[in-house]
Design an enzyme around this catalytic site. Sequence first.
Site, PDB file in Angstrom:
ATOM      1  N   LYS A 105     -10.057  -6.785   0.215  1.00  0.00           N
ATOM      2  CA  LYS A 105     -10.382  -6.052   1.381  1.00  0.00           C
ATOM      3  C   LYS A 105     -10.494  -7.091   2.484  1.00  0.00           C
ATOM      4  O   LYS A 105     -11.123  -7.951   2.458  1.00  0.00           O
ATOM      5  CB  LYS A 105     -11.400  -5.119   1.255  1.00  0.00           C
ATOM      6  CG  LYS A 105     -11.088  -3.904   0.426  1.00  0.00           C
ATOM      7  CD  LYS A 105     -10.180  -2.789   1.057  1.00  0.00           C
ATOM      8  CE  LYS A 105      -9.254  -1.899   0.318  1.00  0.00           C
ATOM      9  NZ  LYS A 105      -7.927  -1.677   0.564  1.00  0.00           N
ATOM     10  N   HIS A 125      -2.693   0.033  11.567  1.00  0.00           N
ATOM     11  CA  HIS A 125      -3.358  -1.138  11.217  1.00  0.00           C
ATOM     12  C   HIS A 125      -1.741  -2.070  11.065  1.00  0.00           C
ATOM     13  O   HIS A 125      -0.995  -1.704  11.389  1.00  0.00           O
ATOM     14  CB  HIS A 125      -3.850  -0.993   9.486  1.00  0.00           C
ATOM     15  CG  HIS A 125      -3.072  -0.108   8.410  1.00  0.00           C
ATOM     16  ND1 HIS A 125      -1.974  -0.841   8.301  1.00  0.00           N
ATOM     17  CD2 HIS A 125      -3.012   0.854   8.029  1.00  0.00           C
ATOM     18  CE1 HIS A 125      -1.174  -0.012   7.240  1.00  0.00           C
ATOM     19  NE2 HIS A 125      -2.203   0.956   7.298  1.00  0.00           N
ATOM     20  N   HIS A 185      -5.415   5.064  -6.417  1.00  0.00           N
ATOM     21  CA  HIS A 185      -6.542   5.775  -5.658  1.00  0.00           C
ATOM     22  C   HIS A 185      -7.863   5.994  -6.311  1.00  0.00           C
ATOM     23  O   HIS A 185      -8.184   7.231  -6.622  1.00  0.00           O
ATOM     24  CB  HIS A 185      -6.126   6.996  -4.769  1.00  0.00           C
ATOM     25  CG  HIS A 185      -5.192   6.898  -3.689  1.00  0.00           C
ATOM     26  ND1 HIS A 185      -3.672   7.245  -4.031  1.00  0.00           N
ATOM     27  CD2 HIS A 185      -5.128   6.549  -2.546  1.00  0.00           C
ATOM     28  CE1 HIS A 185      -3.062   6.735  -2.889  1.00  0.00           C
ATOM     29  NE2 HIS A 185      -3.762   6.345  -2.093  1.00  0.00           N
ATOM     30  N   CYS A 224      -1.721   9.937  -2.881  1.00  0.00           N
ATOM     31  CA  CYS A 224      -0.374  10.095  -2.928  1.00  0.00           C
ATOM     32  C   CYS A 224       0.351  10.793  -2.070  1.00  0.00           C
ATOM     33  O   CYS A 224       1.565  11.160  -2.067  1.00  0.00           O
ATOM     34  CB  CYS A 224      -0.016   9.547  -4.259  1.00  0.00           C
ATOM     35  SG  CYS A 224      -0.614   8.080  -5.025  1.00  0.00           S
ATOM     36  N   CYS A 247      -2.678  13.950  -6.930  1.00  0.00           N
ATOM     37  CA  CYS A 247      -3.314  13.269  -6.094  1.00  0.00           C
ATOM     38  C   CYS A 247      -3.258  13.257  -4.580  1.00  0.00           C
ATOM     39  O   CYS A 247      -2.105  13.049  -4.152  1.00  0.00           O
ATOM     40  CB  CYS A 247      -3.133  11.644  -6.689  1.00  0.00           C
ATOM     41  SG  CYS A 247      -3.950  10.340  -5.650  1.00  0.00           S
ATOM     42  N   HIS A 293       1.442  -0.931   9.411  1.00  0.00           N
ATOM     43  CA  HIS A 293       2.103  -0.267  10.529  1.00  0.00           C
ATOM     44  C   HIS A 293       2.926  -0.961  11.479  1.00  0.00           C
ATOM     45  O   HIS A 293       3.996  -1.005  11.868  1.00  0.00           O
ATOM     46  CB  HIS A 293       1.234   1.041  10.896  1.00  0.00           C
ATOM     47  CG  HIS A 293       0.651   1.806  10.147  1.00  0.00           C
ATOM     48  ND1 HIS A 293      -0.723   2.046  10.235  1.00  0.00           N
ATOM     49  CD2 HIS A 293       0.869   2.785   9.535  1.00  0.00           C
ATOM     50  CE1 HIS A 293      -1.191   2.702   9.548  1.00  0.00           C
ATOM     51  NE2 HIS A 293       0.000   3.417   8.948  1.00  0.00           N
ATOM     52  N   CYS A 313      -5.845   8.249 -10.303  1.00  0.00           N
ATOM     53  CA  CYS A 313      -4.721   7.619 -10.034  1.00  0.00           C
ATOM     54  C   CYS A 313      -5.166   6.140  -9.694  1.00  0.00           C
ATOM     55  O   CYS A 313      -6.058   5.711  -9.189  1.00  0.00           O
ATOM     56  CB  CYS A 313      -4.412   8.176  -8.507  1.00  0.00           C
ATOM     57  SG  CYS A 313      -3.075   7.209  -7.840  1.00  0.00           S
TER      58      CYS A 313
HETATM   59 ZN   LIG Z   1      -2.744   8.215  -5.469  1.00  0.00          ZN
END
Ligand SMILES: [Zn+2]
Length: 511
Positions: A294, A18, A146, A129, A126, A21, A143
């Site tokens: 988003k 994406h 997340h 992560c 998590c 990166h 988390c």
């Molecule tokens: Zn996480």
Amino acid sequence: MSAFYLTTAIDYSNGEPHLGHTVEKVGADVIARYRRAVGDDVWFVIGMDEHGQKVAQAAEQGGRSPQEWVDEIAATFVSTWAGLDISNDDFIRTTEPRHEDGVQALMERIRESDDFYSAKYEGYYCAGCEAFKKEDELVDGECSLHPQRSIEWTDEENWFFRLSSYRDFLLEHIQENPGFVRPASRRNEILKLLEGGLDDISASRSRISWGVDFPGVEGHSVYVWFDALPNYITAVGYPDGPAFSDRWPAALHIIGKDITRFHCVIWPAMLRSAGLELPETVWAHGFINFSGGKLSKSSGKSLEIPELVERHGADALRYFLMREIPWDSDRNFGSADDFVAQFDQRVTTDLANDLGNLLNRVVAMVTKYRDGRVPPPTDGGPGPDLAADTARALAEYREKMDDYRLHLGIAAAFGLVRAANSFVDETKPWALSKAEGDGAAPQALDSVLGDLVRALGATAAMLAPFMPSKAREIWIAVGGEGDPPEFGALDEAMGGLAAVRKGDVLFPRPE
Ligand SMILES: [Zn+2]
């Protein structure tokens, strides 16, 4: 030649490449190309982080074996980077035997330093992560990064790394080496973290099969970060490959600002434990944010990398990302539409109008007034001095690029483009030509045209790390051969520019 080994973070094999990166790889490539142009012996490595629970889960959801899954993802990343002209010398994947063997050798070395001990771990993990979480790090039992993933309670015997015993060493190293963690905002965060003290961390996982076997411990795999971070040494042959001692320590690790704790605390502690040197600099770049939440595709504007490349070409995308997104901080866009509109705008104003049009005008004038021959440098005369502007722009560019301020480096190059356009307006070569027709001496027009050609030659050299194909086109149009020369050879090469060549339109205007 001094060795300059640079790396980016290896990308996690759980999805497509994406924009985040892409900014990182393009920025690293700009640095690699720039260091080559100043004469360094560059070695540039990127790659994939292919182990861990999150990858295994993504493979299962995709209906593939983990190896099939990571092979497919790696192929997508490789072709994306090729489409963006990323000039990496190697591509490391953590599922390769050269990497797995090197990780095991490193774990052995750390064990020999008595930095591992076995203890029971009870707590949360998590997978998003790939990290253990303390109770007080959770928000409503999830988390915070997340919330859509369920956090897992783990209760297992683990091998722990004595990270806490490296706290004083790290604090001292970072205080004494201001260039170790950059930019300064990230350095301050790490110093604060260290001042708060460090806990030991788990270096192995039991019951996770998709990983490197933890040496000497049946049924344990190396925790994914202890597997991923050593890619920087396994890629250059650790432990005993012939290139290792030439390449290591790295000059520069480029990473996102979300993984500084791993790179500026855990990694240097691992290296120190294994008796290895630390990298010279860890540079944490910022992120592209979208305030509209988003990335919305509702309007049909796509931020898929291949489509953005298709839109105006790889060089234009590289330029836009490096010009708009400061290499040392974040950049906010309202939405995907906003991003694409600004991309189109930059291509029109900077690339088609300011740069493309300048090249076109200069080549046309040299062709019309001097039969295409480039007048040699003169001492300059009264009036605006473009040769001095060119020297100043080169010096500023070099200073910013040496300091990894890429957005300021490219701005310096475009400052010269703007100066050259103003120079045309002020010196009015068409009027000078008319004056020659009326009997004036040719020196004035010679000086103007020659200085314009050489300003464009210097521009080509400065743009080469950012826009390698277009820089070559500019260099050839002003009379050079092949790619623009290294900076050490630029003055001499510019003195030798003899005749312009008309090429294709550099950047067509977007519709
Ligand atoms: Zn996480």
